[in-house]
Design an enzyme around this catalytic site. Sequence first.
Site, short mmCIF file in Angstrom:
data_model
loop_
_atom_site.label_atom_id
_atom_site.label_comp_id
_atom_site.label_asym_id
_atom_site.label_seq_id
_atom_site.Cartn_x
_atom_site.Cartn_y
_atom_site.Cartn_z
N ALA A 66 0.81 -1.23 0.00
CA ALA A 66 0.00 0.00 0.00
C ALA A 66 0.84 1.26 0.00
CB ALA A 66 -0.94 0.00 1.21
N GLY A 67 2.12 1.12 0.34
CA GLY A 67 2.96 2.32 0.52
C GLY A 67 3.20 3.04 -0.80
N ARG A 121 10.65 7.38 -1.39
CA ARG A 121 12.08 7.51 -1.69
C ARG A 121 12.44 7.12 -3.13
NH1 ARG A 121 13.38 4.29 3.85
NH2 ARG A 121 11.22 3.65 3.41
N LYS A 143 5.70 1.96 -5.82
CA LYS A 143 6.98 1.24 -5.69
C LYS A 143 6.87 -0.24 -6.08
CE LYS A 143 8.79 0.51 -1.53
NZ LYS A 143 9.59 0.82 -0.32
N GLY A 166 1.40 3.05 8.20
CA GLY A 166 2.44 2.15 8.67
C GLY A 166 2.11 0.68 8.47
N THR A 167 3.14 -0.14 8.61
CA THR A 167 3.00 -1.57 8.33
C THR A 167 2.07 -2.27 9.34
OG1 THR A 167 5.08 -1.91 9.54
CG2 THR A 167 5.22 -1.86 7.15
N ASP A 193 8.25 -5.00 -1.00
CA ASP A 193 9.46 -4.45 -1.62
C ASP A 193 10.70 -5.28 -1.31
OD1 ASP A 193 9.70 -3.84 1.05
OD2 ASP A 193 10.16 -1.72 0.77
N GLY A 219 15.23 -2.27 10.26
CA GLY A 219 14.97 -2.52 11.68
C GLY A 219 16.00 -3.51 12.20
N TYR A 276 13.71 -3.10 -47.10
CA TYR A 276 12.56 -3.13 -46.20
C TYR A 276 11.56 -4.15 -46.74
CZ TYR A 276 8.18 -2.14 -43.95
OH TYR A 276 7.02 -2.31 -43.26
C1 UD1 Z 1 10.29 -2.24 7.10
C2 UD1 Z 1 10.42 -2.72 8.56
C3 UD1 Z 1 11.90 -2.86 8.92
C4 UD1 Z 1 12.55 -3.85 7.97
C5 UD1 Z 1 12.34 -3.43 6.52
C6 UD1 Z 1 12.80 -4.56 5.62
C7 UD1 Z 1 8.50 -1.74 9.73
C8 UD1 Z 1 8.04 -0.71 10.67
N1 UD1 Z 1 9.80 -1.73 9.42
O1 UD1 Z 1 10.89 -0.96 7.03
O2 UD1 Z 1 12.02 -3.33 10.26
O3 UD1 Z 1 13.93 -3.93 8.28
O4 UD1 Z 1 10.94 -3.19 6.25
O5 UD1 Z 1 12.78 -4.18 4.27
O6 UD1 Z 1 7.71 -2.55 9.32
N2 UD1 Z 1 3.39 -0.49 3.52
C9 UD1 Z 1 2.02 -0.55 3.52
N3 UD1 Z 1 1.32 0.35 4.23
C10 UD1 Z 1 1.92 1.32 4.99
C11 UD1 Z 1 3.32 1.37 4.99
C12 UD1 Z 1 4.03 0.46 4.24
O7 UD1 Z 1 1.43 -1.41 2.85
O8 UD1 Z 1 1.20 2.10 5.62
C13 UD1 Z 1 4.15 -1.46 2.71
C14 UD1 Z 1 5.03 -0.78 1.69
O9 UD1 Z 1 4.36 -0.66 0.46
C15 UD1 Z 1 6.20 -1.77 1.59
C16 UD1 Z 1 6.24 -2.44 2.95
O10 UD1 Z 1 5.00 -2.17 3.56
O11 UD1 Z 1 6.00 -2.74 0.59
C17 UD1 Z 1 7.37 -1.93 3.83
O12 UD1 Z 1 7.21 -0.53 4.03
P1 UD1 Z 1 8.47 0.44 4.09
O13 UD1 Z 1 7.97 1.82 4.36
O14 UD1 Z 1 9.31 0.26 2.92
O15 UD1 Z 1 9.21 -0.10 5.41
P2 UD1 Z 1 10.74 0.06 5.77
O16 UD1 Z 1 10.99 1.42 6.25
O17 UD1 Z 1 11.58 -0.45 4.64
CA CA Z 2 11.20 -1.02 2.63
#
Ligand code: UD1
Ligand code: CA
Length: 451
Positions: A9-10, A14, A21, A78-79, A103, A140, A362
């Site tokens: 969903a993100g 970046r 993405k 957030g996740t 990702d 993380g 051609y």
């Molecule tokens: C996340 C982890 C981190 C880990 C890393 C590995 C968390 C808080 N952190 O960080 O510990 O080391 O992945 O790659 O989980 N997404 C959603 N909805 C949201 C936010 C994100 O679906 O509201 C999805 C994004 O599309 C992406 C995935 O979740 O596919 C990870 O999100 P991202 O923001 O990239 O997390 P990181 O900062 O990489």
């Molecule tokens: Ca990520």
Amino acid sequence: MLAVAVLAAGKGTRMKSDLPKVLQPLAGATLVERVLASCRALQPERQILIVGHQAERVEQSLAAHGGLEFVLQQPQNGTGHAVQQLLAPLQGFQGDLLVLNGDVPLLREHTIQTLVETHRASGAAVTLLSARLADPTGYGRVFADGEGNVSAIVEHRDCTDAQRSNDLTNAGIYCFNWSKLAAVLPQLSSDNDQGELYLTDTVAMLRPAMHLEVADADEINGINDRIQLAQCEAVIQERLRRHWMREGVTFVDPASCTLSDGTRFGRDVVVEPQCHFRGNTRVGDGCHIGPGSLLENAEIGQGVEILHSVVREASVADHCAIGPYAQLRPGTQLGPQCRVGNFVEIKQSQIGAGSKVNHLSYIGDAELGAGVNVGAGTITANYDGVNKHRTVIGAGSKTGANSVLVAPINLGANVTVAAGSTLTKDVPAGALALGRARQLVKENWQPPSRT
Ligand code: UD1
Ligand code: CA
């Protein structure tokens, strides 16, 4: 019972891209396609994609992928917030939930299988994948004891300097006991640097929490920016080239060539520098490709030579020789032992066995029989400005240099076309066709003198 949820969903801020993405391509497949492929072998009962940013576009991109459920996360907080969206659709679900970040595209099927098996064997509430990264910046950090029990995950930006020196990183791939996760999901707080709900915070609330360290740290590479995208592309390309080298393909300069998952080679193929294979391209035994060629969705028989040429959506039968500097466009079909030389473009045409189109031509919307010799500079004039028309040239015919065949036109077998002809009418088999002004010769010609 196993449910898989992919977090997609993100926005991918970046990446600085208009494309979400998870739709960025790596070796011809999108990130989300790769993540879904990595858990295919598990045959999960449910596959859920959590979508939000440009949700429709992400859904559309997976239209051909059967058995997916889409759950909307709006806004994207957030996740942990993403996985909270599963509380309703997975209500009453008894089993494990495999959560995959959308990702993290380099995971091997085998690694995910091992994660699920390890999780089930230990009976942990959650088991997550970890790795020791040379540069864990941005990931993380996993805090665990020697037995693999995890006490907590702390995001890079929330770490103290001392915590940051821990190089055990969280892959973003977790196998949860769903009912235990569901019980703690509502307790997440946004008390962190980003003010978001973190899925990683559930790990400190679940007992026992275990981690499984992967040996090949490349597998857990996450993609947040285009530098990481390029690094992952390099890993995939290296994996693909090594696979095909083990299968009997020689790469003279491997690093200069790129492949796709759908590329297939026979044995004893030699690939010279700067060659690129895209889509579902098949190259038969004993071919010699390159240097400098691009093949996309191409079907190449055995013993074919292709030098500095482009072949797209075209098929080439055994023992043809192509190039240098030829372009075979979509719908081209070459029979066996054809020769296509320099500065020749062919599209939507069937070329019979042993025919030669050697120089500066051609050929479009045409059908050539076997053993046709197309003279240098021969052009099929297939377009009248509105419609395209066909040219047919019978077996054994020869066109002279610089002839223009104005379609629709039909030349029988064994026709000879005189050099410099412009033909607009059909020619019967065995005939000689001339379509040019008669040459005039004035003997003893006196040039005019100065007055
Ligand atoms: C996340 C982890 C981190 C880990 C890393 C590995 C968390 C808080 N952190 O960080 O510990 O080391 O992945 O790659 O989980 N997404 C959603 N909805 C949201 C936010 C994100 O679906 O509201 C999805 C994004 O599309 C992406 C995935 O979740 O596919 C990870 O999100 P991202 O923001 O990239 O997390 P990181 O900062 O990489
Ligand atoms: Ca990520």
